[in-house]
Enzyme design. Structure first.
Site, mmCIF file in Angstrom:
data_model
loop_
_atom_site.group_PDB
_atom_site.id
_atom_site.type_symbol
_atom_site.label_atom_id
_atom_site.label_comp_id
_atom_site.label_asym_id
_atom_site.label_seq_id
_atom_site.Cartn_x
_atom_site.Cartn_y
_atom_site.Cartn_z
ATOM 1 N N LYS A 138 0.832 -1.218 0.000
ATOM 2 C CA LYS A 138 0.000 0.000 0.000
ATOM 3 C C LYS A 138 0.865 1.267 0.000
ATOM 4 O O LYS A 138 0.581 2.199 -0.730
ATOM 5 C CB LYS A 138 -0.925 0.034 1.230
ATOM 6 C CG LYS A 138 -1.909 -1.120 1.307
ATOM 7 C CD LYS A 138 -2.905 -0.938 2.452
ATOM 8 C CE LYS A 138 -2.296 -0.929 3.838
ATOM 9 N NZ LYS A 138 -1.661 -2.211 4.237
ATOM 10 N N ARG A 180 -9.283 1.055 8.835
ATOM 11 C CA ARG A 180 -8.863 -0.307 9.161
ATOM 12 C C ARG A 180 -9.914 -1.048 9.972
ATOM 13 O O ARG A 180 -9.699 -2.219 10.302
ATOM 14 C CB ARG A 180 -7.588 -0.262 9.995
ATOM 15 C CG ARG A 180 -6.286 -0.454 9.219
ATOM 16 C CD ARG A 180 -5.180 -0.290 10.220
ATOM 17 N NE ARG A 180 -3.960 -0.935 9.924
ATOM 18 C CZ ARG A 180 -2.885 -0.310 9.403
ATOM 19 N NH1 ARG A 180 -2.967 0.933 9.025
ATOM 20 N NH2 ARG A 180 -1.767 -0.959 9.250
ATOM 21 N N ARG A 221 11.683 -6.056 5.058
ATOM 22 C CA ARG A 221 11.510 -4.638 4.722
ATOM 23 C C ARG A 221 12.511 -3.754 5.463
ATOM 24 O O ARG A 221 12.747 -3.930 6.661
ATOM 25 C CB ARG A 221 10.078 -4.213 5.071
ATOM 26 C CG ARG A 221 9.796 -2.756 4.806
ATOM 27 C CD ARG A 221 8.339 -2.494 4.656
ATOM 28 N NE ARG A 221 7.575 -2.673 5.879
ATOM 29 C CZ ARG A 221 6.267 -2.483 5.963
ATOM 30 N NH1 ARG A 221 5.581 -2.137 4.889
ATOM 31 N NH2 ARG A 221 5.647 -2.672 7.109
ATOM 32 N N ARG A 235 11.524 -1.352 10.778
ATOM 33 C CA ARG A 235 10.436 -0.918 11.674
ATOM 34 C C ARG A 235 10.345 -1.857 12.865
ATOM 35 O O ARG A 235 10.462 -3.069 12.711
ATOM 36 C CB ARG A 235 9.104 -0.942 10.907
ATOM 37 C CG ARG A 235 8.846 0.326 10.151
ATOM 38 C CD ARG A 235 7.631 0.241 9.275
ATOM 39 N NE ARG A 235 6.419 -0.281 9.908
ATOM 40 C CZ ARG A 235 5.221 -0.193 9.357
ATOM 41 N NH1 ARG A 235 5.067 0.407 8.184
ATOM 42 N NH2 ARG A 235 4.171 -0.687 9.956
ATOM 43 N N ARG A 287 0.016 -8.387 13.666
ATOM 44 C CA ARG A 287 -0.582 -7.462 12.684
ATOM 45 C C ARG A 287 -1.422 -8.222 11.653
ATOM 46 O O ARG A 287 -2.481 -7.747 11.240
ATOM 47 C CB ARG A 287 0.517 -6.651 11.997
ATOM 48 C CG ARG A 287 1.070 -5.575 12.919
ATOM 49 C CD ARG A 287 2.420 -5.083 12.472
ATOM 50 N NE ARG A 287 2.373 -4.413 11.195
ATOM 51 C CZ ARG A 287 3.380 -4.387 10.320
ATOM 52 N NH1 ARG A 287 4.503 -5.021 10.581
ATOM 53 N NH2 ARG A 287 3.260 -3.719 9.209
HETATM 54 P P1 AMP Z 1 1.058 1.046 8.844
HETATM 55 O O1 AMP Z 1 2.237 1.909 8.583
HETATM 56 O O2 AMP Z 1 -0.142 1.460 8.045
HETATM 57 O O3 AMP Z 1 1.344 -0.434 8.748
HETATM 58 O O4 AMP Z 1 0.640 1.316 10.389
HETATM 59 C C1 AMP Z 1 1.534 1.013 11.440
HETATM 60 C C2 AMP Z 1 0.785 0.921 12.750
HETATM 61 O O5 AMP Z 1 0.161 2.181 13.038
HETATM 62 C C3 AMP Z 1 -0.343 -0.095 12.791
HETATM 63 O O6 AMP Z 1 0.104 -1.412 13.078
HETATM 64 C C4 AMP Z 1 -1.218 0.480 13.907
HETATM 65 O O7 AMP Z 1 -0.645 0.240 15.178
HETATM 66 C C5 AMP Z 1 -1.126 1.972 13.639
HETATM 67 N N1 AMP Z 1 -2.161 2.423 12.674
HETATM 68 C C6 AMP Z 1 -1.977 2.978 11.441
HETATM 69 N N2 AMP Z 1 -3.149 3.259 10.852
HETATM 70 C C7 AMP Z 1 -4.112 2.866 11.734
HETATM 71 C C8 AMP Z 1 -5.533 2.856 11.708
HETATM 72 N N3 AMP Z 1 -6.220 3.299 10.636
HETATM 73 N N4 AMP Z 1 -6.177 2.384 12.807
HETATM 74 C C9 AMP Z 1 -5.522 1.951 13.894
HETATM 75 N N5 AMP Z 1 -4.190 1.906 13.975
HETATM 76 C C10 AMP Z 1 -3.477 2.358 12.907
#
Ligand code: AMP
Length: 223
Positions: free
Chosen positions: A18, A93, A132, A167, A178
């Site tokens: 994404k 999400r 990654r 990360r 996740r």
């Molecule tokens: P990402 O970079 O999109 O994988 O997001 C990393 C982390 O940020 C996720 O595992 C969640 O802990 C938090 N996060 C990001 N977007 C959301 C969302 N829409 N709702 C809840 N937690 C989020």
């Protein structure tokens, strides 16, 4: 397509691509890329109150509470650069987040969303996430198997050469959590948007350029 309003959401498992695809697509369409994960990581790095509230959830691979993330997205979508559209990456999400997004769009009098679901096999997702590496300098996203990418090494982009890092939530235990969270809380959004006639599936395997081509075609066909 420049004069159209492109209100796009990228759905997909963690590691589906994404972030990479949202970056390329937003540049091509001339609309902002909005990643709630990037906003939250920025808040954690800055040590802000939001960051302190979010950090524990993020490190464990859990979702940050809906109220916090909805407030972030609502505020960001009202900024003037979102007038021609946006590419949302990692939001919504959960079903409550999708409902809140629908309400914000209605309040702002915006055109309907187009939701693109990037489909990738689970084995490929685990391979991508565990390998990654990100760059602190240019925000580039790489894989440990890419040429010139090494742990402790510098960004392979010759104009950057920033520090590469992994990360904290790309560790095996957080990856498993996740993926479980994705199946339980985010996957239902595929049916949610399909039932509303807003969903298109795009095959998320292959080279980033091939995926970007398919994604752009899917968006162009529906604009
Ligand atoms: P990402 O970079 O999109 O994988 O997001 C990393 C982390 O940020 C996720 O595992 C969640 O802990 C938090 N996060 C990001 N977007 C959301 C969302 N829409 N709702 C809840 N937690 C989020």
């Amino acid at each position: 397509m420049a004069e159209r309003e492109h209100n796009l959401v990228l759905l997909g498992a963690p590691g589906a691509g994404k972030g990479t695809q949202a970056k390329m697509l937003s540049q091509r369409l001339g609309v902002p890329h909005i990643s709630t994960g990037d906003i939250l990581r920025g808040a954690v790095a800055a040590g802000s109150e939001l960051g302190q509230q979010a950090k524990g959830y993020m490190d464990r691979g859990e979702l940050v509470p809906d109220e916090l993330v909805i407030a972030i997205a609502r505020e960001r979508l009202q900024e003037s650069d979102c007038t021609p559209g946006f590419v949302l990456d990692g939001f919504p999400r959960t079903v409550p987040q999708a409902e809140a997004l629908g309400a914000v769009m209605a309040d702002l009098g915006r055109k309907p969303l187009l939701v693109v679901n990037l489909t990738v096999d689970e084995d490929e997702i685990v391979r991508r996430l565990s390998g990654r590496r990100l760059c602190r300098g240019c925000d580039g996203i790489y894989h440990i198997d890419d040429e010139g990418v090494e742990d402790g090494g510098a960004c392979p982009n010759p104009d950057c050469e920033g520090e590469l890092y992994q990360r904290s939530d790309d560790q095996p235990e957080a990856i498993r959590e996740r993926l479980a969270v994705y199946r339980r809380q985010t996957e239902p959004l595929i049916d949610y948007y399909d039932e509303r006639g807003l969903l298109v599936n795009v095959e998320g395997q292959g080279s980033p350029e091939d995926i970007a081509g398919r994604l752009y075609t899917a968006v162009a066909e529906r604009s």
